[in-house]
Design an enzyme around this catalytic site. Structure first.
Site, PDB file in Angstrom:
ATOM      1  N   GLU A 169      48.244 -45.116  57.009  1.00 34.33           N
ATOM      2  CA  GLU A 169      47.216 -46.033  56.493  1.00 34.33           C
ATOM      3  C   GLU A 169      45.828 -45.743  57.067  1.00 34.33           C
ATOM      4  O   GLU A 169      45.107 -46.667  57.452  1.00 34.33           O
ATOM      5  CB  GLU A 169      47.603 -47.483  56.817  1.00 34.33           C
ATOM      6  CG  GLU A 169      48.926 -47.882  56.187  1.00 34.33           C
ATOM      7  CD  GLU A 169      49.406 -49.270  56.642  1.00 34.33           C
ATOM      8  OE1 GLU A 169      49.882 -50.018  55.797  1.00 34.33           O
ATOM      9  OE2 GLU A 169      49.321 -49.578  57.846  1.00 34.33           O
TER      10      GLU A 169
HETATM   11  C1  TNX Z   1      52.917 -51.307  57.149  1.00 28.69           C
HETATM   12  S1  TNX Z   1      54.709 -49.046  57.722  1.00 28.69           S
HETATM   13  C2  TNX Z   1      52.521 -50.700  58.327  1.00 28.69           C
HETATM   14  C3  TNX Z   1      52.334 -51.507  59.540  1.00 28.69           C
HETATM   15  C4  TNX Z   1      52.525 -52.968  59.269  1.00 28.69           C
HETATM   16  C5  TNX Z   1      53.691 -53.168  58.348  1.00 28.69           C
HETATM   17  C6  TNX Z   1      54.025 -54.604  58.083  1.00 28.69           C
HETATM   18  C7  TNX Z   1      53.475 -48.528  58.331  1.00 28.69           C
HETATM   19  C8  TNX Z   1      53.544 -47.145  58.656  1.00 28.69           C
HETATM   20  N1  TNX Z   1      52.423 -49.341  58.493  1.00 28.69           N
HETATM   21  O1  TNX Z   1      51.069 -51.265  60.087  1.00 28.69           O
HETATM   22  O2  TNX Z   1      52.751 -53.611  60.475  1.00 28.69           O
HETATM   23  O3  TNX Z   1      53.419 -52.542  57.126  1.00 28.69           O
HETATM   24  O4  TNX Z   1      55.181 -54.723  57.340  1.00 28.69           O
END
Ligand code: TNX
Length: 532
Positions: A347
């Site tokens: 992300e």
């Molecule tokens: C996605 S999965 C994220 C996390 C969040 C999560 C909450 C991922 C690699 N990143 O930063 O905590 O969703 O469900």
């Protein structure tokens, strides 16, 4: 002639009658019934993950207070395993068994933990458990296999009622032979320590729970926007400032290097490898708030206590960013005996995409120069990966295919199946729901091989269940989100897929509820399962 026939018929029917009386006595006799009610019986058909093969041999072994646990003294690790077994048997049955070293002779009535280097095993976690009328023998090529096998033996006691001490002088085991080995090398759980901080003691409790299900990796998500949780001696403000808060505000916390090493040691005793994650270049607000020079404009942001993602980025144009990463990776690598360091990489919406690719490739070099292998979330497959690097699938199969084409292996964490922070249903108070609601059946009923077209088992390193903690405040919350879903993930990672069947599994799982009640675990009483 006729008379003789009649005589024969009389004798025949009398015999049948006697036989009938005898067998019906056996089932109806109140004394017999009472005895069997009082004799607690261990069971082979509630083991999770289900073993590769179990064959019953028809007899019984009686375990009583005189039973000893004998360990192969030539290997010092087996003494720890013997003590572990002793404590578990004690906590479930109240029996305090003696433990003793043995050299060669196996004596009758005991439990023997045997390391046999000659055993030609499929994996260092393979074991065989042979229960005969005389002896319980647990054998493995490596101590790790013995430890996994000990979990099988312990789980056979799960259906037992409380207070055995008061009611019975022995426990009956069915005689049998179990041969077992894992399907995948990597069976992990991830705990997010960054969104909410959890103490060393909480992590140890978690390690004990996951060890029961033969998990062998604990991935610690140590840094994120809301907190930096691992002491880095060369950059002390990371924890002084970056560790000072958490989601919702208030004090967060961090692990000193000694704390972290204590977790590593405790996990290692249970043959669980700690995988530390330092998330970058996004998810870095806590670091950016601690050191102005890590920001492109030298202005540190405020500490962050919300739960939005994707707004922060290290400044990829500055060399000091790479000096920082080198120091952090060096210190974390030195504290971590496991082969892998997780660099996050997810992300990174606030990072330029070309710069992102270049960044991941540089970080990969830094990891490798510390003799470690890199793992990252699936997005890292946009960069050029070495064949030792591993990607962790959470959402997009295109990224996984890109990684596989480069020869990387994949860890399966599909968010719609194994994200332990997803609510069970709309009424669940804790958790999020962006990846959907995940009932116990949903998290059990999937297979890594059928998630992505054309993938083969050889390309799959294993499975991992992440618990993100935006809404998870304490250990009781952790228990509620993990149980009863987590054992199903253990089974997907360990057992051959042809052995898995939901209807049969949920019956086994119900027996575990009996044990969880006994230890006071806060599990979700899913209506999927008949807990009675
Ligand atoms: C996605 S999965 C994220 C996390 C969040 C999560 C909450 C991922 C690699 N990143 O930063 O905590 O969703 O469900």
């Amino acid at each position: 002639m006729k008379k003789q026939h009649t005589n024969e018929a009389v004798i025949f029917f009398t015999l049948i009658f006697i036989l009938f009386q005898f067998t019906s006595c056996k089932t109806l006799s109140p004394t017999k019934e009472k005895i069997s009610e009082m004799t607690p019986t261990a069971s082979f058909d509630n083991i999770i993950p289900i073993p590769v093969s179990v064959s019953l041999t028809g007899g019984t072994f009686n375990l009583n207070r005189e039973t000893k646990i004998l360990f192969a003294s030539l290997n010092p690790e087996t003494e720890f395993i013997a003590k572990y077994l002793q404590e578990q048997i004690n906590s479930i049955t109240g029996y305090e068994l003696a433990i003793l070293p043995f050299e060669e002779k196996l004596t009758k009535g005991n439990i023997s933990l045997i390391i046999n280097k000659e055993l030609n095993e499929l994996s260092k976690e393979s074991y065989s458990l042979i229960i005969s009328e005389n002896l319980i023998e647990l054998k493995a090529n490596q101590p790790e296999g013995l430890f996994r096998g000990v979990q099988t033996l312990i789980q056979m006691l799960f259906p037992l009622k409380n207070n055995l001490n008061l009611t019975s002088n022995h426990i009956e085991f069915p005689t049998l032979e179990i041969k077992d080995n894992p399907r995948y090398e990597w069976r992990g759980v991830m705990l997010d320590i960054a969104r909410h901080f959890f103490s060393v003691n909480d992590v140890k409790k978690l390690i004990d729970l996951i060890a029961l299900y033969k998990f062998n990796r604990l991935h610690l998500h140590l840094t994120d926007d809301q907190g930096w949780r691992i002491e880095i001696k060369s950059w002390p403000e990371l924890t002084e400032i970056g560790g000072s808060t958490q989601v919702g505000g208030g004090y967060g916390g961090y692990y000193t290097q000694e704390d972290y090493s204590e977790i590593v040691r405790y996990a290692m005793e249970r043959y669980i490898t700690i995988v530390p994650e330092i998330d970058m270049p996004g998810h870095t607000n806590a670091a950016l708030a601690s050191y102005p020079e890590l920001n492109c404009d030298d202005i540190p942001p405020e500490l962050y206590t919300g739960i939005k993602v994707g707004f922060s980025s290290l400044c990829l144009d500055k060399e000091i960013t790479y000096d920082f990463i080198k120091d952090v990776i060096k210190e974390v690598s030195d504290l971590t005996p496991g082969a892998y360091i997780h660099i996050g990489g997810d992300e990174a919406y606030a990072t330029d995409s070309l710069k992102y690719i270049n960044f991941i490739e540089r970080v990969q070099q830094i990891i490798e120069s510390n003799n470690k292998k890199m793992i990252g979330w699936e997005e890292i497959s946009q960069a050029k990966l070495g064949s030792n690097s591993v990607i962790q699938f959470w959402r997009k199969s295109d990224y996984v295919l890109k990684g596989l084409q480069q020869g990387s292996k994949v860890i399966f964490s599909p968010s719609s199946k194994v994200y332990m922070d997803m609510k069970y249903n709309p009424n669940t108070e804790l958790g999020l729901n962006w990846a959907g609601y995940i009932e116990v059946s949903d998290s059990y009923n999937w297979d890594p091989l059928t998630q992505i077209n054309g993938i083969s088992d050889k390309q799959i390193l294993g499975v991992e269940a992440p618990l993100w903690t935006e809404t998870i405040l304490n250990f009781s919350d952790i228990e509620f989100m993990l149980f009863p879903r987590l054992p199903g993930i253990a089974e997907i990672g360990w057992s051959p897929s042809f052995k898995r069947n939901w209807d049969e599994y949920k019956r086994r799982l119900a027996n575990h509820g009996n044990y969880w009640k006994k230890i006071g675990l806060n599990y979700y009483k899913s209506t999927d399962i008949n807990w009675d």
